[in-house]
Design an enzyme around this catalytic site. Structure first.
Site, PDB file in Angstrom:
ATOM      1  CG  ASP A  83      17.679  57.268   9.966  1.00 31.05           C
ATOM      2  OD1 ASP A  83      17.617  55.830  10.246  1.00 31.05           O
ATOM      3  OD2 ASP A  83      17.603  57.908  10.517  1.00 31.05           O
TER       4      ASP A  83
ATOM      5  CG  LEU B 264      32.206  53.009  -6.717  1.00 28.57           C
ATOM      6  CD1 LEU B 264      31.994  54.845  -6.326  1.00 28.57           C
ATOM      7  CD2 LEU B 264      30.657  52.557  -6.483  1.00 28.57           C
TER       8      LEU B 264
ATOM      9  CG  HIS C 134      17.256  46.600   8.593  1.00 27.64           C
ATOM     10  ND1 HIS C 134      17.639  47.921   8.626  1.00 27.64           N
ATOM     11  CD2 HIS C 134      17.016  46.087   9.639  1.00 27.64           C
ATOM     12  CE1 HIS C 134      17.444  48.314   9.924  1.00 27.64           C
ATOM     13  NE2 HIS C 134      17.211  47.305  10.634  1.00 27.64           N
TER      14      HIS C 134
ATOM     15  CD  GLU D 163      27.750  54.731  18.888  1.00 22.12           C
ATOM     16  OE1 GLU D 163      28.821  54.775  19.303  1.00 22.12           O
ATOM     17  OE2 GLU D 163      27.852  54.835  17.538  1.00 22.12           O
TER      18      GLU D 163
END
Ligand code: FPP
Length: 241
Positions: free
Chosen positions: A15, A126, A32, A62
């Site tokens: 965030d 990973l 972003h 959402e």
């Protein structure tokens, strides 16, 4: 860093991209874009920090409510990431997985995801889970639907449905639950992330905005994790014995 007691699975709510850009007078999408750079750094750092599974919350069920231009820009960034990083991911032993409901992402992004998953499926250094069109409630409903279907078809006795069987119908089937959930950007909420799997995760919230999050921040979060006593419902005396 102490290499003992490192979290096997680290999950991150990335965030603060928008605020990072706005603080600099830039459009949100620039945040972003910088966020993708942070993704690259953390994917490179995770195995050395002892994490065998890294889950990144990149686009929620959402997030479709965001302005259409921001959604389009995020999809374009994802596409570029998948195209430009696949070779490095494959060379570094990363196995890519997609958490989230199929069908709603642009067809080219879905195709790139499917190709990247197939190309890296045999890797084991990973596991990188990208949560895309992902919501914890949506995932639980899809699992419930699948189990209802099996029960209706006579493939499973409803009384035999256990937490293990339920977990095997989730997108994270076969993976350990997250030990540590990190949220950048300072908000203390789960925002529909890994609702089932995070039951006993340690939560680490940092004010650092995602584009500024570095390997050192990851190590700080892991040191916090190592300072916690995990009790899983027992008393402190029981787990300390
Ligand atoms: C939340 O910040 C972030 C997102 C909704 C998108 C996260 C996406 C990336 C980091 C880039 C693409 C990812 C990959 C895996 C290539 P926000 O925009 O809500 O920030 P704000 O709270 O400051 O507005």
């Amino acid at each position: 860093m102490n290499q003992q007691n490192t979290p096997a699975h680290v999950a991150i709510i990335m965030d603060g991209n928008g605020r990072w850009a706005q603080k600099r007078g830039m459009p949100r999408i620039m945040g972003h874009r910088e966020g993708v750079r942070a993704v690259r750094d953390i994917v490179r750092a995770a195995p050395g920090a002892g994490a065998g599974v890294l889950t990144l919350y990149a686009f929620s069920t959402e997030n479709w409510k965001r302005p259409v231009l921001e959604v389009q820009a995020l999809m374009a960034l994802l596409k570029t990431y998948l195209q430009s990083e696949l070779a490095e991911l494959a060379a570094n032993g990363v196995s890519l997985r997609w958490l989230g409901e199929r069908g709603k992402l642009p067809a080219d992004v879905q195709k790139l995801l499917e190709n990247a998953m197939a190309a890296t499926a045999a890797n084991s250094r990973l596991v990188l889970n990208l949560a895309l069109n992902y919501g914890g409630r949506n995932e639980i409903v899809r699992a419930a639907r699948e189990l209802a279907r099996r029960a209706k078809a006579g493939e499973i006795d409803p009384a035999a449905i256990s937490e293990e069987i339920f977990g095997s119908c989730l997108d994270t089937a076969g993976l350990p639950d997250p030990d540590l959930v990190i949220r950048t950007g300072g908000e203390s909420r789960l925002s529909n992330f890994l609702l089932w799997q995070a039951s006993y995760a340690e939560l680490y919230v940092t004010d650092t905005l995602w584009p500024d999050f570095t390997r050192d921040d990851l190590l700080a979060a892991i040191r916090y994790f190592q300072s916690r006593q995990r009790r899983f419902g027992e008393t402190g005396e029981q787990v300390g014995r």
